[in-house]
Scaffold this motif. Structure first.
Motif, PDB file in Angstrom:
ATOM      1  N   ALA A  36       0.733  -0.909   0.213  1.00 43.25           N
ATOM      2  CA  ALA A  36       0.016   0.072   0.153  1.00 43.25           C
ATOM      3  C   ALA A  36       0.795   1.073  -0.005  1.00 43.25           C
ATOM      4  N   ALA A  37       1.767   1.303   0.610  1.00 47.71           N
ATOM      5  CA  ALA A  37       2.618   2.152   1.135  1.00 47.71           C
ATOM      6  C   ALA A  37       3.787   2.250  -0.591  1.00 47.71           C
ATOM      7  N   ASP A  38       3.848   1.349  -0.896  1.00 53.24           N
ATOM      8  CA  ASP A  38       4.871   1.749  -2.409  1.00 53.24           C
ATOM      9  C   ASP A  38       4.040   2.070  -3.543  1.00 53.24           C
ATOM     10  N   PHE A  39       2.352   1.745  -2.947  1.00 51.53           N
ATOM     11  CA  PHE A  39       1.607   2.371  -4.282  1.00 51.53           C
ATOM     12  C   PHE A  39       0.885   3.708  -4.040  1.00 51.53           C
ATOM     13  N   GLN A  40       1.175   3.866  -3.083  1.00 52.32           N
ATOM     14  CA  GLN A  40       0.618   5.179  -2.356  1.00 52.32           C
ATOM     15  C   GLN A  40      -0.726   4.775  -2.091  1.00 52.32           C
ATOM     16  N   VAL A  41      -1.556   4.138  -2.409  1.00 52.01           N
ATOM     17  CA  VAL A  41      -3.134   3.989  -1.926  1.00 52.01           C
ATOM     18  C   VAL A  41      -3.117   3.540  -0.135  1.00 52.01           C
ATOM     19  N   MET A  45      -7.303  -0.413  -0.195  1.00 52.44           N
ATOM     20  CA  MET A  45      -7.106  -0.530  -1.497  1.00 52.44           C
ATOM     21  C   MET A  45      -6.532  -1.843  -1.568  1.00 52.44           C
ATOM     22  N   ALA A  46      -5.507  -2.177  -1.420  1.00 48.66           N
ATOM     23  CA  ALA A  46      -4.228  -3.245  -1.721  1.00 48.66           C
ATOM     24  C   ALA A  46      -4.636  -4.547  -0.973  1.00 48.66           C
ATOM     25  N   ALA A  94       4.677  -4.690 -11.401  1.00 49.06           N
ATOM     26  CA  ALA A  94       3.827  -3.474 -11.459  1.00 49.06           C
ATOM     27  C   ALA A  94       3.890  -2.516 -11.132  1.00 49.06           C
ATOM     28  N   SER A  95       3.456  -1.573 -11.431  1.00 48.87           N
ATOM     29  CA  SER A  95       3.147   0.459 -11.798  1.00 48.87           C
ATOM     30  C   SER A  95       2.722   0.752 -11.068  1.00 48.87           C
ATOM     31  N   ASN A  96       1.775  -0.128 -11.524  1.00 45.23           N
ATOM     32  CA  ASN A  96       0.350   0.504  -9.873  1.00 45.23           C
ATOM     33  C   ASN A  96      -0.392  -0.410  -9.381  1.00 45.23           C
ATOM     34  N   ILE A  97      -1.480   0.529  -7.842  1.00 49.29           N
ATOM     35  CA  ILE A  97      -1.681  -0.555  -7.748  1.00 49.29           C
ATOM     36  C   ILE A  97      -2.728  -1.272  -8.522  1.00 49.29           C
ATOM     37  N   TRP A  98      -3.459  -0.786  -9.941  1.00 49.38           N
ATOM     38  CA  TRP A  98      -3.993  -1.384 -10.767  1.00 49.38           C
ATOM     39  C   TRP A  98      -3.707  -2.656 -11.660  1.00 49.38           C
TER      40      TRP A  98
END
Length: 399
Positions: A36-41, A45-46, A94-98
C-alpha cells in the motif's frame, strides 16, 4: 527430464500443488502494508488483492472442474500453473496498484492445483483409499498457512515485498515443469463434448448425497473461518495478548487440523466415509462444549480457551478428507465438477460466515459469542453428515 508424463502423479507432487495453492493466498500477507505504501494507496485498496483473489478462485473452481472432466486434469493443471507463473511476473513488475491487482486476480488460476489434485486422487482410488490419501494431502493445507506468512515476512524484510512475487515466479515455473514430467492424465473417461458433459450435470445437482457432503464441508470449514475472524478480537480485548501471542492463538487450530488429517491418513482407508465424517464432527463439537464448561466454572484464560478450539481443528482434519472423497464419489465421472462446485460453495460460505462474525462480535461478549458461533457451525455440519448417513441406511433397506 523433459519428457511428458504418461503415468499418474506421485503423492509428493499433489501435496506440493495443494500447499502452493495455499501459499499463494497468505504468503504475502505481511507485505500488504508495504505494498500500500509503495503504490501510495490505503490499506483497504491493497487488501483487495486478498478479497478479490478469493472471489476469483471461487468462480474458477466452478469453471476448472468441468473443464478437467471434459479435457483432462493434466492440461487444465498445466494451463493454470502457466497463467499463475506469468501473472506473477506481472505482479513483480507492476508500476501501479491497478496493474498489480489485475495480475493478482489472474494468479487465481493456481486454484487448479488444489481442486484438481483432489480429483486426480479420486480418479485413481476407491472412495476410502482416496479419503486416506486426501488426509495426508490435507496436512499440507495446515502446514502452509503456518509457514507461508513467516517466509513471506522474512523475504520482505530482507529484499522488499516484490521478492515474494519473484519467489512465486520461480516456484510457479518449477511446479509447471514438475507437473509436466510427473503428472500423467488420470481422467480416463473424459466427456465426449462439453454439451454431453453438461447434460449429465442434473445427476450431480439432484444428488442429495452430494449436497449433504457439500453442506457438511462448507460448515466444517465455516467453523474455521469464524474462529480466525474472531480470535484476534478475543485475544486482544479479553486476554490483552500481544500480537505475537494472538498469532499463536489463531494458528493453534491448524495444529489440530494437521493432527486430525494425519489420523485420517492412517484410518480412513479402513473406516466408512460417513463414520469418519461424523466422528470428526463429534470431536469438533467437543471443542466449544469444553470451552463452555470451563467458562461456566470460571476458568477463562488463553490456554484453556484457545486450547479447547484445537479440538475443532482436529475434528476438521478427520472430516474434510472423507467429505471431499464422498463429494467426488457421488458421480465419479464428474469428480472435477463436484470438487470445483463444492470448493466454490465452501469459499462463498466462508465469506458469509466471516462477515456475520465480524458483525456480531463485540469486545464485551466476544469470548462467549465466538464459541457459540463456532458451535452452531459445527452442529449444522453434523446435521448434514447425519443426513448423508440416513440416506445411505435408507438405500440399504430391502425394497
Amino acid at each position: 527430464m523433459f519428457r511428458p508424463a504418461t503415468s499418474p502423479p506421485c503423492l509428493t507432487t499433489l501435496v506440493l500443488l495443494t500447499a502452493f495453492s495455499v501459499l499463494s493466498l497468505n504468503m504475502f500477507l505481511p507485505s500488504l502494508q508495504n505494498i500500500a505504501a509503495d503504490f501510495q494507496v490505503d490499506y483497504a485498496m491493497a487488501n483487495l488483492s486478498i478479497a478479490g483473489y478469493l472471489a476469483v478462485t471461487a468462480l474458477l473452481q466452478i469453471i476448472m472442474g468441468p473443464l478437467s472432466d471434459r479435457f483432462g486434469r493434466r492440461p487444465v493443471m498445466l494451463a493454470g500453473l502457466g497463467i499463475f507463473s506469468f501473472a506473477s511476473i506481472g505482479c513483480l513488475f507492476a508500476s501501479n496498484i491497478w496493474v498489480f491487482l489485475g495480475f493478482r486476480l489472474l494468479q487465481g488460476a493456481l486454484i487448479s492445483g488444489m481442486t484438481l489434485a483432489r480429483a486426480a486422487v479420486r480418479d485413481q482410488y476407491s472412495p476410502q483409499k482416496a479419503a486416506s490419501l486426501l488426509g495426508y494431502i490435507s496436512m499440507a493445507m495446515a502446514v502452509a498457512p503456518m509457514t507461508g506468512p513467516l517466509i513471506g515476512g522474512i523475504l520482505d524484510q530482507l529484499f522488499g515485498w516484490r521478492s515474494t512475487f519473484l519467489f512465486f515466479v520461480v516456484a510457479g515455473f518449477l511446479l509447471w515443469w514438475l507437473t509436466y514430467v510427473d503428472m500423467g492424465e488420470t481422467n480416463k473417461t473424459p466427456s465426449a463434448t462439453i454439451r454431453a458433459q453438461f447434460q449429465t450435470y442434473p445427476e450431480l445437482l439432484r444428488s442429495r448425497r452430494f449436497w449433504g457432503y457439500a453442506v457438511c464441508l462448507t460448515f466444517s470449514l465455516g467453523a474455521f473461518y469464524i474462529y480466525i475472524t474472531g480470535a484476534a478480537l478475543v485475544g486482544g480485548s479479553v486476554f490483552d495478548l500481544s500480537p505475537a501471542a494472538i498469532g499463536a492463538g489463531v494458528g493453534i487450530i491448524t495444529c489440530g487440523f494437521a493432527f486430525g488429517s494425519f489420523l485420517s491418513g492412517r484410518f480412513a482407508n479402513r473406516v466408512p466415509l460417513t463414520t469418519m465424517v461424523i466422528a470428526g464432527r463429534l470431536v469438533a463439537a467437543c471443542g466449544p462444549l469444553l470451552g463452555f464448561c470451563l467458562m461456566g466454572l470460571g476458568i477463562l484464560n488463553p490456554f484453556t480457551y484457545f486450547g479447547a478450539i484445537t479440538l475443532v481443528g482436529m475434528g476438521n482434519g478427520l472430516t474434510i478428507p472423507s467429505a471431499n472423497s464422498g463429494i467426488m464419489s457421488v458421480r465419479p465421472q464428474l469428480a472435477g465438477s463436484a470438487a470445483g462446485l463444492s470448493g466454490a460453495l465452501a469459499v462463498a460460505g466462508g465469506a458469509l460466515l466471516t462477515s456475520l462474525t465480524g458483525a456480531v462480535l463485540t469486545a464485551e461478549t466476544g469470548a462467549l459469542v465466538l464459541l457459540l458461533l463456532v458451535f452452531a457451525s459445527v452442529v449444522l455440519s453434523l446435521c448434514a453428515a447425519l443426513y448423508v448417513r440416513f440416506i445411505d441406511n435408507r438405500d440399504l433397506l430391502p425394497k
